[in-house]
Scaffold this motif. Structure first.
Motif, PDB file in Angstrom:
ATOM      1  N   TYR A  20       1.718  -0.713  -9.454  1.00 30.59           N
ATOM      2  CA  TYR A  20       0.578  -1.270  -8.726  1.00 30.59           C
ATOM      3  C   TYR A  20       0.497  -0.745  -7.299  1.00 30.59           C
ATOM      4  N   ASP A  21       1.614  -0.523  -6.650  1.00 25.04           N
ATOM      5  CA  ASP A  21       1.594   0.048  -5.299  1.00 25.04           C
ATOM      6  C   ASP A  21       1.039   1.462  -5.302  1.00 25.04           C
ATOM      7  N   SER A  22       1.220   2.195  -6.389  1.00 27.35           N
ATOM      8  CA  SER A  22       0.682   3.559  -6.463  1.00 27.35           C
ATOM      9  C   SER A  22      -0.845   3.552  -6.600  1.00 27.35           C
ATOM     10  N   ILE A  23      -1.398   2.442  -7.063  1.00 27.10           N
ATOM     11  CA  ILE A  23      -2.851   2.324  -7.210  1.00 27.10           C
ATOM     12  C   ILE A  23      -3.486   1.852  -5.904  1.00 27.10           C
ATOM     13  N   ASN A  24      -2.872   0.805  -5.324  1.00 26.56           N
ATOM     14  CA  ASN A  24      -3.432   0.198  -4.122  1.00 26.56           C
ATOM     15  C   ASN A  24      -2.323  -0.575  -3.423  1.00 26.56           C
ATOM     16  N   ASP A  25      -2.244  -0.485  -2.116  1.00 24.37           N
ATOM     17  CA  ASP A  25      -1.178  -1.156  -1.359  1.00 24.37           C
ATOM     18  C   ASP A  25      -1.142  -2.668  -1.578  1.00 24.37           C
ATOM     19  N   ARG A  26      -2.296  -3.268  -1.759  1.00 24.25           N
ATOM     20  CA  ARG A  26      -2.346  -4.732  -1.901  1.00 24.25           C
ATOM     21  C   ARG A  26      -2.018  -5.216  -3.309  1.00 24.25           C
ATOM     22  N   LEU A  27      -2.255  -4.383  -4.314  1.00 28.86           N
ATOM     23  CA  LEU A  27      -2.056  -4.835  -5.698  1.00 28.86           C
ATOM     24  C   LEU A  27      -0.615  -5.272  -5.970  1.00 28.86           C
ATOM     25  N   ASP A  29       1.518  -6.520  -3.863  1.00 26.93           N
ATOM     26  CA  ASP A  29       1.719  -7.822  -3.207  1.00 26.93           C
ATOM     27  C   ASP A  29       1.043  -8.939  -3.998  1.00 26.93           C
ATOM     28  N   GLU A  30      -0.143  -8.665  -4.512  1.00 30.98           N
ATOM     29  CA  GLU A  30      -0.868  -9.684  -5.275  1.00 30.98           C
ATOM     30  C   GLU A  30      -0.162  -9.988  -6.599  1.00 30.98           C
TER      31      GLU A  30
END
Length: 96
Positions: A20-27, A29-30
């Motif tokens: 998920y971090d590779s897709i978006n920084d917030r994903l 964490d969410e």
């Protein structure tokens, strides 16, 4: 109720967070937030979750296509695996 983790759960979570971090920084964490919310719910009321196997209950995350399996042990729950809904059905079932 306490929460105890199988040692391999850390690798399960790390793999998902990397994805998920590779897709978006917030994903990442969410995902982490939602996972912890459901772990707290399972610890507070383990009987609210249905059985996946004879001795393990399953908690499905709402936003992400993941779930975790856990067993009730005296005074705690033990999380044995965190896996994708479409992962092999037998993945992590040998973990105690």
């Amino acid at each position: 109720m306490r929460v105890v983790y199988h040692p391999a759960v850390q690798a399960d979570v790390s793999r998902v967070l990397r994805h998920y971090d590779s897709i978006n920084d917030r994903l990442g964490d969410e995902f982490w937030e939602e996972l912890n919310t459901f772990i707290k719910r399972a610890a507070a009321h383990p009987q609210r979750f249905h059985f996946e196997t004879r001795d393990r209950r399953r908690a499905n995350l709402r936003r992400f296509p993941y779930h975790f399996l856990f067993r009730e042990i005296p005074g705690a729950i033990r999380i044995t695996v965190i896996r994708h809904h479409k992962q092999r059905p037998g993945y992590g079932l040998k973990r105690r």
